[in-house]
Design an enzyme around this catalytic site. Structure first.
Site, PDB file in Angstrom:
ATOM      1  N   LYS A  71      20.557 -28.011  21.989  1.00  0.00           N
ATOM      2  CA  LYS A  71      21.634 -27.138  22.477  1.00  0.00           C
ATOM      3  C   LYS A  71      21.066 -26.032  23.365  1.00  0.00           C
ATOM      4  CE  LYS A  71      23.345 -23.644  19.722  1.00  0.00           C
ATOM      5  NZ  LYS A  71      23.376 -22.346  20.387  1.00  0.00           N
ATOM      6  N   ASN A  72      20.011 -25.388  22.882  1.00  0.00           N
ATOM      7  CA  ASN A  72      19.505 -24.230  23.614  1.00  0.00           C
ATOM      8  C   ASN A  72      18.753 -24.606  24.888  1.00  0.00           C
ATOM      9  OD1 ASN A  72      20.681 -22.662  21.701  1.00  0.00           O
ATOM     10  ND2 ASN A  72      18.770 -22.014  20.714  1.00  0.00           N
ATOM     11  N   CYS A  84      27.336 -16.019  18.170  1.00  0.00           N
ATOM     12  CA  CYS A  84      27.230 -15.829  16.729  1.00  0.00           C
ATOM     13  C   CYS A  84      27.311 -14.362  16.330  1.00  0.00           C
ATOM     14  CB  CYS A  84      25.891 -16.387  16.251  1.00  0.00           C
ATOM     15  SG  CYS A  84      25.952 -18.122  15.858  1.00  0.00           S
ATOM     16  N   ARG A 137      24.200  -7.982  20.135  1.00  0.00           N
ATOM     17  CA  ARG A 137      23.313  -8.784  20.988  1.00  0.00           C
ATOM     18  C   ARG A 137      23.470  -8.276  22.403  1.00  0.00           C
ATOM     19  NH1 ARG A 137      23.573 -14.956  19.015  1.00  0.00           N
ATOM     20  NH2 ARG A 137      21.795 -15.149  20.405  1.00  0.00           N
ATOM     21  N   ASP A 183      16.365 -18.835  13.990  1.00  0.00           N
ATOM     22  CA  ASP A 183      17.468 -19.775  13.797  1.00  0.00           C
ATOM     23  C   ASP A 183      17.290 -20.681  12.578  1.00  0.00           C
ATOM     24  OD1 ASP A 183      18.770 -18.743  15.950  1.00  0.00           O
ATOM     25  OD2 ASP A 183      18.418 -20.437  17.300  1.00  0.00           O
ATOM     26  N   ARG A 216      29.426 -25.938  16.705  1.00  0.00           N
ATOM     27  CA  ARG A 216      28.842 -25.259  17.868  1.00  0.00           C
ATOM     28  C   ARG A 216      27.424 -25.755  18.118  1.00  0.00           C
ATOM     29  NH1 ARG A 216      27.971 -19.653  17.347  1.00  0.00           N
ATOM     30  NH2 ARG A 216      26.978 -20.153  19.288  1.00  0.00           N
TER      31      ARG A 216
HETATM   32  C1  UD1 Z   1      18.323 -17.418  22.056  1.00  0.00           C
HETATM   33  C2  UD1 Z   1      18.920 -18.612  21.359  1.00  0.00           C
HETATM   34  C3  UD1 Z   1      19.274 -18.272  19.926  1.00  0.00           C
HETATM   35  C4  UD1 Z   1      18.069 -17.684  19.206  1.00  0.00           C
HETATM   36  C5  UD1 Z   1      17.443 -16.551  20.008  1.00  0.00           C
HETATM   37  C6  UD1 Z   1      16.134 -16.059  19.416  1.00  0.00           C
HETATM   38  C7  UD1 Z   1      19.989 -19.801  23.172  1.00  0.00           C
HETATM   39  C8  UD1 Z   1      21.259 -20.277  23.780  1.00  0.00           C
HETATM   40  N1  UD1 Z   1      20.091 -19.037  22.070  1.00  0.00           N
HETATM   41  O1  UD1 Z   1      19.334 -16.411  22.041  1.00  0.00           O
HETATM   42  O2  UD1 Z   1      19.717 -19.455  19.273  1.00  0.00           O
HETATM   43  O3  UD1 Z   1      18.475 -17.186  17.957  1.00  0.00           O
HETATM   44  O4  UD1 Z   1      17.171 -16.990  21.352  1.00  0.00           O
HETATM   45  O5  UD1 Z   1      15.208 -17.079  19.316  1.00  0.00           O
HETATM   46  O6  UD1 Z   1      18.917 -20.127  23.638  1.00  0.00           O
HETATM   47  N2  UD1 Z   1      17.907  -8.424  23.218  1.00  0.00           N
HETATM   48  C9  UD1 Z   1      18.172  -7.172  23.732  1.00  0.00           C
HETATM   49  N3  UD1 Z   1      18.617  -7.098  25.021  1.00  0.00           N
HETATM   50  C10 UD1 Z   1      18.791  -8.196  25.806  1.00  0.00           C
HETATM   51  C11 UD1 Z   1      18.505  -9.475  25.273  1.00  0.00           C
HETATM   52  C12 UD1 Z   1      18.057  -9.561  23.967  1.00  0.00           C
HETATM   53  O7  UD1 Z   1      18.015  -6.174  23.049  1.00  0.00           O
HETATM   54  O8  UD1 Z   1      19.192  -8.055  26.962  1.00  0.00           O
HETATM   55  C13 UD1 Z   1      17.422  -8.560  21.824  1.00  0.00           C
HETATM   56  C14 UD1 Z   1      18.424  -9.299  20.940  1.00  0.00           C
HETATM   57  O9  UD1 Z   1      19.425  -8.447  20.441  1.00  0.00           O
HETATM   58  C15 UD1 Z   1      17.523  -9.836  19.860  1.00  0.00           C
HETATM   59  C16 UD1 Z   1      16.227 -10.142  20.610  1.00  0.00           C
HETATM   60  O10 UD1 Z   1      16.272  -9.374  21.792  1.00  0.00           O
HETATM   61  O11 UD1 Z   1      17.289  -8.865  18.896  1.00  0.00           O
HETATM   62  C17 UD1 Z   1      16.026 -11.598  20.978  1.00  0.00           C
HETATM   63  O12 UD1 Z   1      17.148 -12.092  21.653  1.00  0.00           O
HETATM   64  P1  UD1 Z   1      17.055 -13.274  22.716  1.00  0.00           P
HETATM   65  O13 UD1 Z   1      15.715 -13.930  22.644  1.00  0.00           O
HETATM   66  O14 UD1 Z   1      17.525 -12.765  24.012  1.00  0.00           O
HETATM   67  O15 UD1 Z   1      18.139 -14.276  22.147  1.00  0.00           O
HETATM   68  P2  UD1 Z   1      19.177 -15.124  22.966  1.00  0.00           P
HETATM   69  O16 UD1 Z   1      18.597 -15.545  24.263  1.00  0.00           O
HETATM   70  O17 UD1 Z   1      20.482 -14.443  22.942  1.00  0.00           O
END
Ligand code: UD1
Length: 424
Positions: A22-23, A122, A127, A311, A403
């Site tokens: 998915k990711n 989620c 986030r 995850d 999902r």
């Molecule tokens: C992706 C995955 C999700 C997984 C996560 C962490 C997809 C579609 N989803 O989510 O399944 O749980 O990686 O491995 O690939 N953060 C900020 N600011 C930002 C972006 C992130 O503070 O602009 C923080 C987030 O709140 C979190 C951390 O950084 O605490 C990691 O998030 P991130 O790696 O960005 O997760 P996603 O890409 O949303």
């Protein structure tokens, strides 16, 4: 609303195939808007999040066709963004899938402007998307927020730049790579996330003619090119689905062989499961997981790849509830990711949560109860707990599973589990 009825006690046995990730597929679908030519993405899983991404693309005027994948159980998605007629993503779809944020980079690169609201996804803590927005600003985008909408513009095109991420965010790394492929000059992303899905995105983009180097390391370099062409790609197997099935096998003291799995991608979970007493070994084209006795408690911490993925933390917690001894779990990636704990306690689990740490004292047996899922992975954890509990468990709001897991119940049933879905 739908619920899942699970009768616990069966040991999982047999062979199961893992679907496409998915990711990996979500950013790859977003990347298809970077070219007017046709792209074919094979091995895509049948999932709600993928459907929503396809609906968003169609709303932007992109042709999206979905058919059965001749070489597997997933789908083949053909996308052609001849012209991108819109640059606004409907609020309703933004709220449904967080990954809609991935379209910001590619749309800026292709049409120079985007309007979207804050993404959903989620319920696992705030986030934010500040790394995405700040990174895009470094590449020359002008970003404003008004009345709950984010407007991003780069009328004269994006320019390569150096971006240092405060945290190796998966989504921000992907978004910035996609924005940079058509930018003028060189972009360097430091403290980049190293997840395998980023490597898969790099492969797809490079097969479209992009020049991306370093995915899978902390520094990604993107040399902008003038245009991209169509490409074909097969997405990597879903390591989170694989880990979920591995944990379910160990929790039920079963014997399961996974096919279509890349062992290196599930290394961190495999070694924790071995520490807990399971045998995890590579077999020709697969991974065999066996556990014959009660698992031992292990401590673990979630970390960006190659660490143990956040995850799978909820599923690992479900496993620890019935393990022998006490486990200390530290969640370092997301805040508020222990939502499954309260539901697991209804089954008799002994869990104490303090901020980002949870202490789980294993109990000899969990007992079936009525539980409510609140997000994708917490739902998977509750199903695993139901598989090992004494008696019957009802998991409400089980549509969360759709999902991120294709045919999850069917796969578990084929492995011997006793479960069925009913409309609530
Ligand atoms: C992706 C995955 C999700 C997984 C996560 C962490 C997809 C579609 N989803 O989510 O399944 O749980 O990686 O491995 O690939 N953060 C900020 N600011 C930002 C972006 C992130 O503070 O602009 C923080 C987030 O709140 C979190 C951390 O950084 O605490 C990691 O998030 P991130 O790696 O960005 O997760 P996603 O890409 O949303």
């Amino acid at each position: 609303m739908e619920k899942l009825l699970v009768r616990g006690g069966a040991r999982l046995r047999g062979t199961v195939r893992v679907n496409g990730a998915k990711n990996a597929v979500l950013p790859i679908l977003a990347a298809t808007v970077l070219t007017p030519e046709r792209c074919r993405v094979a091995g895509t899983p049948r999932l709600r999040d993928v459907e929503v991404m396809a609906a968003i693309l169609r709303g932007l005027g992109v042709e999206v066709e979905t058919q059965g994948d001749p070489a597997g159980e997933g789908r083949l998605i053909t996308v052609q963004a001849r012209e991108v007629s819109g640059c606004e993503i409907p609020d309703r779809l933004m709220r449904e899938v967080r990954s809609s944020i991935f379209l910001m980079g590619p749309l800026l690169a292709r049409v120079g402007r985007v309007k979207m609201s804050h993404p959903g996804g989620c319920a696992i803590g705030p986030r934010p998307i500040d790394y995405h927005l700040r990174g895009l600003e470094r590449l020359g985008a002008r970003i404003t927020e008004r009345h709950g909408y984010i407007y991003a513009e780069a009328p004269a095109g994006l320019r390569g730049a150096e971006v240092d991420l405060d945290f190796p965010s998966v989504g921000a790394t992907e978004n910035l790579i996609m924005a940079a492929v058509l930018a003028q000059g060189l972009t360097v992303i430091r403290n980049a996330a190293r997840e395998p899905e980023i490597v898969d995105l790099e492969m797809f983009l490079n097969s479209m003619g992009a020049r991306v180097r370093g995915a899978g390391t902390h520094t990604v370099r993107v040399e902008g090119v003038a245009g991209l062409h169509g490409a074909e790609h097969r997405v990597i197997p879903d390591r989170i689905e694989a880990c979920t099935l591995m944990i379910a096998a160990v929790a039920t003291r079963g014997e399961v062989t996974l096919k279509d799995v890349i062992p290196q991608h599930v290394q961190a979970v495999a070694s924790k499961l071995r520490e807990a007493g399971a045998v995890v070994e590579e077999e020709a084209g697969g991974l065999r997981v066996v556990c014959r006795c009660r698992p031992r408690a292990v401590d673990f911490k979630t970390l960006p790849y190659p660490g143990l993925p956040t995850d799978v933390q909820p599923q690992m917690m479900a496993l620890m509830c019935g393990a022998e001894g006490t486990s200390v779990i530290t969640e370092t990636v997301f805040e508020n990711r222990f939502t499954q704990a309260e539901e697991l306690r209804r089954m008799g689990a002994d869990i104490r949560v303090d901020g980002r740490t949870a202490v789980v004292r294993g109990v000899p047996r969990l007992s079936g109860a009525t539980l409510e899922a609140t997000d994708l992975r917490n739902c998977a954890a509750l199903v695993i707990a139901g598989l090992v509990a004494e008696g019957s468990t009802v998991v409400e709001r089980v549509e969360h599973l759709d999902r991120g897991y294709q045919d999850f119940e069917l796969k578990l049933r084929r492995l011997g589990a006793d479960l069925r879905r009913v409309r609530a």
